[in-house]
Design a protein around this motif. Structure first.
Motif, mmCIF file in Angstrom:
data_model
loop_
_atom_site.group_PDB
_atom_site.id
_atom_site.type_symbol
_atom_site.label_atom_id
_atom_site.label_comp_id
_atom_site.label_asym_id
_atom_site.label_seq_id
_atom_site.Cartn_x
_atom_site.Cartn_y
_atom_site.Cartn_z
ATOM 1 N N PRO B 94 0.800 -1.229 0.000
ATOM 2 C CA PRO B 94 0.000 0.000 0.000
ATOM 3 C C PRO B 94 0.829 1.273 0.000
ATOM 4 C CG PRO B 94 -0.144 -1.127 2.121
ATOM 5 C CD PRO B 94 0.562 -2.046 1.200
ATOM 6 N N ASP B 95 2.052 1.202 0.544
ATOM 7 C CA ASP B 95 2.858 2.422 0.616
ATOM 8 C C ASP B 95 3.721 2.635 -0.626
ATOM 9 O OD1 ASP B 95 4.235 0.185 1.310
ATOM 10 O OD2 ASP B 95 5.092 0.978 3.150
ATOM 11 N N LEU B 96 3.549 1.789 -1.614
ATOM 12 C CA LEU B 96 4.210 2.015 -2.904
ATOM 13 C C LEU B 96 3.145 2.405 -3.926
ATOM 14 C CD1 LEU B 96 6.712 -1.000 -3.186
ATOM 15 C CD2 LEU B 96 7.104 1.262 -2.200
ATOM 16 N N THR B 97 3.564 3.113 -4.955
ATOM 17 C CA THR B 97 2.612 3.480 -6.003
ATOM 18 C C THR B 97 2.283 2.252 -6.845
ATOM 19 O OG1 THR B 97 4.300 3.991 -7.658
ATOM 20 C CG2 THR B 97 3.683 5.765 -6.132
ATOM 21 N N GLY B 98 1.263 2.382 -7.659
ATOM 22 C CA GLY B 98 0.916 1.283 -8.550
ATOM 23 C C GLY B 98 2.087 0.931 -9.449
ATOM 24 N N ARG B 99 2.736 1.947 -9.976
ATOM 25 C CA ARG B 99 3.873 1.701 -10.872
ATOM 26 C C ARG B 99 5.024 1.030 -10.116
ATOM 27 N NH1 ARG B 99 4.566 4.249 -15.525
ATOM 28 N NH2 ARG B 99 3.390 6.087 -14.896
ATOM 29 N N GLU B 100 5.279 1.482 -8.896
ATOM 30 C CA GLU B 100 6.372 0.881 -8.117
ATOM 31 C C GLU B 100 6.076 -0.578 -7.775
ATOM 32 O OE1 GLU B 100 7.936 4.946 -5.835
ATOM 33 O OE2 GLU B 100 6.417 3.663 -4.915
ATOM 34 N N ASN B 101 4.821 -0.855 -7.435
ATOM 35 C CA ASN B 101 4.433 -2.245 -7.167
ATOM 36 C C ASN B 101 4.714 -3.122 -8.376
ATOM 37 O OD1 ASN B 101 2.911 -3.152 -4.594
ATOM 38 N ND2 ASN B 101 2.142 -1.085 -4.894
ATOM 39 N N LEU B 102 4.234 -2.662 -9.519
ATOM 40 C CA LEU B 102 4.388 -3.465 -10.740
ATOM 41 C C LEU B 102 5.856 -3.592 -11.132
ATOM 42 C CD1 LEU B 102 1.390 -2.011 -12.774
ATOM 43 C CD2 LEU B 102 1.567 -4.317 -11.869
ATOM 44 N N THR B 103 6.594 -2.499 -11.011
ATOM 45 C CA THR B 103 8.007 -2.524 -11.410
ATOM 46 C C THR B 103 8.799 -3.495 -10.534
ATOM 47 O OG1 THR B 103 7.857 -0.234 -12.133
ATOM 48 C CG2 THR B 103 10.069 -1.103 -11.752
ATOM 49 N N PHE B 104 8.502 -3.492 -9.241
ATOM 50 C CA PHE B 104 9.215 -4.394 -8.333
ATOM 51 C C PHE B 104 9.019 -5.849 -8.752
ATOM 52 C CE2 PHE B 104 8.766 -7.029 -4.414
ATOM 53 C CZ PHE B 104 10.126 -7.157 -4.151
ATOM 54 N N PHE B 105 7.781 -6.221 -8.985
ATOM 55 C CA PHE B 105 7.541 -7.628 -9.337
ATOM 56 C C PHE B 105 8.012 -7.950 -10.754
ATOM 57 C CE2 PHE B 105 4.728 -7.459 -5.630
ATOM 58 C CZ PHE B 105 5.182 -8.597 -4.979
ATOM 59 N N ALA B 106 7.966 -6.951 -11.639
ATOM 60 C CA ALA B 106 8.502 -7.189 -12.981
ATOM 61 C C ALA B 106 10.006 -7.458 -12.919
ATOM 62 C CB ALA B 106 8.222 -5.972 -13.869
ATOM 63 N N ARG B 107 10.705 -6.703 -12.084
ATOM 64 C CA ARG B 107 12.161 -6.893 -11.949
ATOM 65 C C ARG B 107 12.454 -8.246 -11.279
ATOM 66 N NH1 ARG B 107 16.113 -4.846 -13.684
ATOM 67 N NH2 ARG B 107 17.142 -3.651 -12.058
ATOM 68 N N ARG B 136 -0.090 6.280 -4.641
ATOM 69 C CA ARG B 136 0.148 5.130 -3.767
ATOM 70 C C ARG B 136 -1.074 4.217 -3.760
ATOM 71 N NH1 ARG B 136 3.354 7.023 1.679
ATOM 72 N NH2 ARG B 136 4.871 8.350 0.672
ATOM 73 N N ALA B 137 -0.820 2.931 -3.678
ATOM 74 C CA ALA B 137 -1.913 1.951 -3.716
ATOM 75 C C ALA B 137 -2.871 2.132 -2.550
ATOM 76 C CB ALA B 137 -1.342 0.544 -3.722
ATOM 77 N N GLU B 138 -2.389 2.689 -1.445
ATOM 78 C CA GLU B 138 -3.266 2.882 -0.288
ATOM 79 C C GLU B 138 -4.379 3.885 -0.585
ATOM 80 O OE1 GLU B 138 -0.688 4.138 2.830
ATOM 81 O OE2 GLU B 138 0.061 5.858 1.721
ATOM 82 N N HIS B 139 -4.192 4.674 -1.646
ATOM 83 C CA HIS B 139 -5.223 5.634 -2.018
ATOM 84 C C HIS B 139 -6.153 5.097 -3.112
ATOM 85 C CE1 HIS B 139 -2.019 8.616 -0.521
ATOM 86 N NE2 HIS B 139 -2.910 8.418 0.438
ATOM 87 N N TYR B 140 -5.960 3.851 -3.514
ATOM 88 C CA TYR B 140 -6.826 3.251 -4.528
ATOM 89 C C TYR B 140 -8.115 2.745 -3.872
ATOM 90 C CZ TYR B 140 -2.921 2.948 -7.918
ATOM 91 O OH TYR B 140 -1.896 3.207 -8.781
ATOM 92 N N SER B 141 -9.154 2.639 -4.695
ATOM 93 C CA SER B 141 -10.370 1.965 -4.232
ATOM 94 C C SER B 141 -10.100 0.465 -4.195
ATOM 95 C CB SER B 141 -11.523 2.252 -5.201
ATOM 96 O OG SER B 141 -11.257 1.619 -6.448
ATOM 97 N N GLY B 142 -11.017 -0.269 -3.568
ATOM 98 C CA GLY B 142 -10.836 -1.721 -3.479
ATOM 99 C C GLY B 142 -10.737 -2.363 -4.852
ATOM 100 N N GLY B 143 -11.584 -1.912 -5.768
ATOM 101 C CA GLY B 143 -11.566 -2.479 -7.116
ATOM 102 C C GLY B 143 -10.270 -2.173 -7.848
#
Lengths: 389, 316
Positions: B94-107, B136-143
């Motif tokens: 939640p404390d990473l952005t959507g892009r950071e989340n995806l980039t981490f797992f892509a790497r 940041r993902a913490e600011h996303y809605s559940g969906g």
């Protein structure tokens, strides 16, 4: 290794956004450094810790030995300063105003009473808020008056043997003669840390056990959040996850301690010793702390549980190892038991390093490394089910 | 589909016990490229345990998981790169952005920095989060979080996507969007293993369904095959005007109709496949001037199948 570094980089990014880690690695160490600098800063400066006044209402030769030889000699070490008050009243006023910690008052006829073989007392008037400084002053005075007893015996013996010299001069000379049995002064820097450095080091190793928690306990957070499953489903070795968490702890612990070393050096004048030796001790200390908290984390089911247990362990080992007071100086069984604490070895290593020889830290660094190896080994055996190793 | 297309996933004789509980007992199934296979069963049936063994995060006590013929285990790394795993828990930071989340797992999947950036941009588009990528993902809605969660499984272009109850706790609108996404992925040739305890999702998405109960695969096949296993028939209820007896005679002459019975002011027809034979029935009645006022189709569903197979309701 690449995967471990990626995990560590991600964790560190999260930790930087997590204010609690900033509290433990920056705010608390710097805050403590500031508190220490206020409380012990004078000691670090090497003077003005215990400020004394002396009022000589006697003016005799024996009194002069105390005011012109004993007190100046004591102040040479930098632990005390002495100023001369023109009268007893002025000395008392200086104490009342808080300008000095305590005042020595040599009453009228002090020398005459010594010559007459009567009891002669140096009065010590101290600040009630400074019991330690007053106690030191009292010790100085008692030490001198105790010596006067032997002086009286010496003078009497000289006169009986037919000496024709002035008894007062004889007494003054006897009082100023150094004790025949003197404690051999081992250079303090070889075996003892000054108070400022000791407590700065004690606090730094104490907080180290909190700062390194962030890495290893995050494994439990990952499990709770479900991200551990995703990590383990990635094409990486499970051991990479553990290694990544370990790197996070090492980086956070090392940076936090380095900040505290720098802060206490600058703010308090703490003398940590040779940078290479300090570096070795900090690195092995961080490894040992990480190993210990890893064992605790491997036994816990949640990060909250791990945090609670780790706090208990950190405080217990810190107290036992002398982070709060120098347990080793107590001696006896407690000093022996304290060797089971990494804190004790860290502080001992710094004390050994104070002599200037970097190699002196190696025994302590070895002990800390042993703590780390035992800790990591135990944590691996206990925690490998967590990552299905 | 399974006979014409290459087999992507093969599970053979999977078993897993936790202390005294047998969570998975001799489960075998296969999934072909482009096929969506659903594991349908109630909570605690063993679906997540099977998924965990397929994803290589849980070691089976017995049996094998093969992806394109390569064994998957907790220690293997290479075959895991062919699997996109979407766990049941919302596994995002939640404390990473959507892009950071995806980039981490892509790497972590082994993509280079450049390749990861390219794939992240693509996946953000697929899951509709491009505009919010740097929040940041913490600011996303559940969906939105759920879509990000699914996107993480697509970063490395897997050949097998493993989804463990991906719509759990999602509002109906987001659920529809997620299911549309999954259908598109299946059409692109991805093999999909999908667990759910929602019968509607299994019917809507899955080419084949494995019914799982108490750790055992009690039946598998297409919905129709499963229904046929039970000998069930579809029912068509018709409300008609006019001569009910005549209408009954007309309906009985339609070839696909297996039986007809008069019920009040209407007819009840028993057929093999209601959707297929309904036009013929209505056409025949219209030709004989029988006016139909209302039609109701009752098809046995997977809920019924599950009830028959296990004696328990799917969502008990």
């Amino acid at each position: 290794m690449r995967a471990s570094l990626l995990i560590a980089a991600k964790d560190l990014r999260q930790r930087l956004r997590d204010r609690s880690v900033l509290v433990f690695t920056l705010v608390l160490p710097l805050g403590l450094g500031l508190v220490f600098s206020l409380v012990l800063g004078d000691l670090a400066d090497g003077n003005d810790v215990f400020r004394y006044a002396v009022a000589d209402a006697d003016g005799g030769q024996v009194a002069a030995v105390f005011t012109h030889q004993v007190l100046p000699a004591a102040s040479e070490g930098g632990a005390i300063t002495v100023r001369t008050a023109s009268s007893t009243q002025e000395a008392l006023r200086l104490v009342d105003d808080g300008d000095v910690t305590a005042a020595f008052i040599l009453p009228p006829a002090f020398t005459a009473r010594v010559m007459a073989g009567q009891e002669a007392v140096i009065e010590v008037v101290g600040d009630v808020d400074a019991p330690l400084g007053t106690g030191v002053a009292r010790s100085l005075a008692e030490s001198f008056t105790a010596r006067l007893t032997s002086v009286r015996v010496s003078v009497a013996a000289a006169l009986r043997a037919g000496s024709t010299r002035d008894p007062a001069r004889l007494a003054a000379e006897a009082a100023s003669v150094p004790d025949p049995l003197r404690q051999v002064e081992i250079p303090a820097s070889r075996r003892e840390l000054d108070a400022t450095t000791y407590y700065a080091a004690g606090m730094s190793v104490f907080f180290l056990f909190f700062t390194v928690q962030f890495g290893v306990t995050s494994l439990l957070d990952e499990r709770r959040a479900g991200t551990l499953a995703r990590l383990l489903a990635s094409p990486i070795r499970p051991l990479s996850v553990l290694l990544g968490k370990l790197i996070t702890s090492l980086v956070v612990g090392t940076v936090g301690t380095a900040v505290l070393v720098a802060a206490t050096s600058v703010l308090m004048g703490a003398r940590w010793g040779h940078p290479v030796g300090v570096g070795i001790l900090v690195l092995t200390g961080v490894l040992a702390a990480t190993g210990v908290v890893a064992v605790v984390a491997s036994l816990a089911r949640t990060s909250e549980q791990a945090g609670g247990w780790q706090a208990v362990v950190a405080i217990s080992l810190g107290a036992l190892g002398g982070a709060f007071f120098p347990v080793a100086q107590v001696g006896g069984p407690l000093a022996v038991i304290s060797l089971v604490s990494p804190h004790r070895w860290f502080l001992r290593g710094l004390a050994d390093l104070a002599g200037g020889d970097v190699r002196a830290v190696l025994p302590s660094a070895g002990a800390l490394t042993a703590f780390a190896l035992v800790g990591f080994g135990t944590a691996y055996l206990l925690g490998r089910r967590e990552v299905r190793l | 589909m399974t006979t014409d297309t290459p087999e992507v996933l093969s599970c053979k004789g999977l078993r897993k016990r936790f202390d005294d509980v047998t969570a998975v007992d001799d489960v075998s199934f296969t999934i072909a490229a482009g096929e969506t296979y659903g594991l349908l069963g109630p909570n605690g049936a063993g679906k997540t345990t099977i998924i965990s063994m397929v994803a290589g995060i849980l070691r089976p006590d017995a049996g094998d998981v093969l992806v394109e013929g390569v064994p998957v285990s907790t220690r293997t790394t290479e075959p895991k790169g062919r699997i996109g795993y979407v766990p049941q828990e919302l596994a995002v930071y939640p404390d990473l952005t959507g892009r950071e989340n995806l980039t981490f797992f892509a790497r972590l999947q082994g993509l280079s920095r450049v390749a990861a950036a390219r794939r992240v941009a693509h996946v953000l588009g697929v899951v509709g989060l491009t505009d919010r990528a740097d929040d940041r993902a913490e600011h996303y809605s559940g969906g939105m979080r759920r879509r990000l969660h699914i996107g993480m499984g697509l970063l490395h272009e897997p050949i097998l996507l493993v989804l463990d109850e991906p719509t759990a706790g999602v509002d109906p609108q987001s659920r529809n969007a997620i299911m549309d996404n999954i259908r598109e992925l299946a059409h692109s040739g991805l093999a999909i293993l999908y667990t759910t305890h929602y019968m509607e999702e299994a019917e809507r998405l899955c080419d084949r369904v494995g019914v799982i109960d108490a750790g055992r695969l009690v039946a598998e096949g297409t919905r129709r095959e499963l229904v046929a296993l039970l000998g069930e028939r579809d029912r068509i209820s018709l409300s008609v005007d006019g001569d009910l007896g005549h209408a009954e005679d007309v309906a009985r002459l339609v070839p696909a109709v297996l039986g007809v019975a008069a019920r009040g002011r209407g007819l009840e027809l028993l057929v093999h496949d209601a959707r297929q034979c309904l036009p013929a029935v209505l056409s025949a009645l219209a030709e004989e001037d029988v006016r139909v006022r209302a039609v109701e189709v009752d098809e046995p569903n997977l809920e019924t199948v599950f009830l028959h197979l296990t004696g328990r309701a799917l969502r008990g």
